[in-house]
Write a protein that holds these residues in place. Structure first.
Motif, PDB file in Angstrom:
ATOM      1  N   TRP A   1      -8.231  -1.208  -4.369  1.00 51.54           N
ATOM      2  CA  TRP A   1      -8.678  -1.730  -3.071  1.00 51.54           C
ATOM      3  C   TRP A   1     -10.131  -2.203  -3.152  1.00 51.54           C
ATOM      4  O   TRP A   1     -10.500  -3.181  -2.467  1.00 51.54           O
ATOM      5  CB  TRP A   1      -8.510  -0.668  -1.995  1.00 51.54           C
ATOM      6  CG  TRP A   1      -7.105  -0.158  -1.896  1.00 51.54           C
ATOM      7  CD1 TRP A   1      -6.697   1.143  -1.954  1.00 51.54           C
ATOM      8  CD2 TRP A   1      -5.912  -0.941  -1.734  1.00 51.54           C
ATOM      9  NE1 TRP A   1      -5.321   1.221  -1.843  1.00 51.54           N
ATOM     10  CE2 TRP A   1      -4.812  -0.036  -1.703  1.00 51.54           C
ATOM     11  CE3 TRP A   1      -5.662  -2.299  -1.611  1.00 51.54           C
ATOM     12  CZ2 TRP A   1      -3.502  -0.457  -1.557  1.00 51.54           C
ATOM     13  CZ3 TRP A   1      -4.343  -2.733  -1.473  1.00 51.54           C
ATOM     14  CH2 TRP A   1      -3.289  -1.822  -1.442  1.00 51.54           C
TER      15      TRP A   1
ATOM     16  N   ASN B   1     -10.975  -5.922  -1.962  1.00 53.75           N
ATOM     17  CA  ASN B   1     -11.891  -6.080  -0.832  1.00 53.75           C
ATOM     18  C   ASN B   1     -13.161  -6.836  -1.185  1.00 53.75           C
ATOM     19  O   ASN B   1     -13.761  -7.477  -0.308  1.00 53.75           O
ATOM     20  CB  ASN B   1     -12.265  -4.706  -0.274  1.00 53.75           C
ATOM     21  CG  ASN B   1     -11.087  -4.008   0.385  1.00 53.75           C
ATOM     22  OD1 ASN B   1     -10.129  -4.639   0.827  1.00 53.75           O
ATOM     23  ND2 ASN B   1     -11.151  -2.681   0.441  1.00 53.75           N
TER      24      ASN B   1
ATOM     25  N   ASP C   1       0.863  -1.171   0.000  1.00 56.02           N
ATOM     26  CA  ASP C   1       0.000   0.000   0.000  1.00 56.02           C
ATOM     27  C   ASP C   1       0.904   1.227   0.000  1.00 56.02           C
ATOM     28  O   ASP C   1       1.480   1.593   1.024  1.00 56.02           O
ATOM     29  CB  ASP C   1      -0.889  -0.010   1.244  1.00 56.02           C
ATOM     30  CG  ASP C   1      -1.860   1.161   1.286  1.00 56.02           C
ATOM     31  OD1 ASP C   1      -1.750   2.060   0.425  1.00 56.02           O
ATOM     32  OD2 ASP C   1      -2.709   1.182   2.196  1.00 56.02           O
TER      33      ASP C   1
ATOM     34  N   ARG D   1      -1.882  -6.463   3.433  1.00 53.18           N
ATOM     35  CA  ARG D   1      -1.748  -5.129   2.850  1.00 53.18           C
ATOM     36  C   ARG D   1      -0.703  -4.368   3.667  1.00 53.18           C
ATOM     37  O   ARG D   1      -0.942  -4.014   4.826  1.00 53.18           O
ATOM     38  CB  ARG D   1      -3.104  -4.422   2.871  1.00 53.18           C
ATOM     39  CG  ARG D   1      -3.109  -3.013   2.318  1.00 53.18           C
ATOM     40  CD  ARG D   1      -4.547  -2.527   2.204  1.00 53.18           C
ATOM     41  NE  ARG D   1      -4.625  -1.090   2.000  1.00 53.18           N
ATOM     42  CZ  ARG D   1      -5.766  -0.411   1.809  1.00 53.18           C
ATOM     43  NH1 ARG D   1      -6.919  -1.068   1.788  1.00 53.18           N
ATOM     44  NH2 ARG D   1      -5.755   0.899   1.630  1.00 53.18           N
TER      45      ARG D   1
END
Length: 261
Positions: free
Chosen positions: A46, A50, A37, A66
């Motif tokens: 993301w 996710n 990240d 992450r």
């Protein structure tokens, strides 16, 4: 020597294909799955992790870590002597003409961050890193294998190439899984983006205000550095396809894990 198997998840199409292969049992679960990240990754990356690949991987016992650049990086946008050298592959008007700068952000923000994370937090002594080059990227794989950053503690493996899969095969596999195509992974201020990608960032109300602020800050530090070859403030830049340039923008994409090499 036992080597930890680490999957460098780049967040894009090839990485989605590797996720699918793991979920299907056609690749063994890695010891560690990691994605860096940078603090500037496009929000769409993301979103996909996710809602699509992350839950699918967790269902087969694989957690994607992450890893925050803010915790492990030693440099940000500028490095070198007196922190005066831009590390991003921007454009420069220094000298009167528009030129392209080399990019060092990938190594600083991703490769080195991940290596510090797995060493400090997981005690990794030796690793084989999976990188998602596909078979149409053999030249890049050879270059990566011969890099001075490869060898000893850190070795590379290319599971898609071993399986004979090209990018088209990756697209087909992701679609067969019933997953949407992942967005191309990159930072929201990456100068290597294509015009189409810039338009996507411009349309994302989460990312576009951050680009404008970053662009202003960037030229407060160095008035000759720009995010596109038009050498204009980013909010005045025309992202029409006709303004595409020939600097090899595809180099900036992180879909395969290239940024870790």
């Amino acid at each position: 020597m036992t080597r930890t198997q680490i999957w460098n998840n780049g967040g894009g199409m090839q990485s989605a294909a590797i996720a699918a292969l793991i979920v299907m049992g056609k690749l063994p679960a890695p010891d560690l799955a990691v994605i860096a990240d940078t603090g500037r990754e496009r929000s769409s990356t993301w979103d996909y992790l996710n809602t699509v690949t992350g839950p699918a991987l967790e269902a087969v016992g694989v957690k994607v870590h992450r890893v925050s650049k803010a915790r492990y990086a030693t440099k940000d946008v500028f490095g070198g002597k007196n922190l005066a050298t831009p590390l991003i592959p921007g454009f420069t008007t220094k000298g009167g003409n528009i030129g392209k700068l080399s990019g060092y952000c990938s190594g600083e923000w991703k490769r080195d961050v991940i290596r510090r994370f797995v060493t400090k937090e997981h005690g990794v002594k030796a690793a084989t890193n999976w990188v998602g080059f596909s078979s149409d990227e053999l030249g890049r794989a050879v270059k990566a294998q011969n890099s001075s950053k490869t060898g000893g503690k850190w070795l590379l493996r290319f599971p898609l190439i071993e399986l004979g899969m090209n990018r088209g095969d990756c697209v087909s596999l992701v679609q067969r899984m019933g997953w949407p195509n992942p967005p191309r992974s990159s930072c929201w201020m990456c100068p290597n983006m294509k015009m189409e990608e810039w338009r996507q960032v411009q349309e994302d109300t989460r990312d576009w205000p951050k680009v404008i602020e970053f662009d202003k800050w960037l030229r407060q530090r160095d008035p000759d550095v720009w995010l596109t070859d038009q050498a204009l403030p980013i909010e005045l830049t025309d992202f029409d396809d006709a303004n595409e340039v020939l600097f090899g923008r595809d180099r900036g994409a992180c879909h395969s894990g290239l940024c870790f090499v």
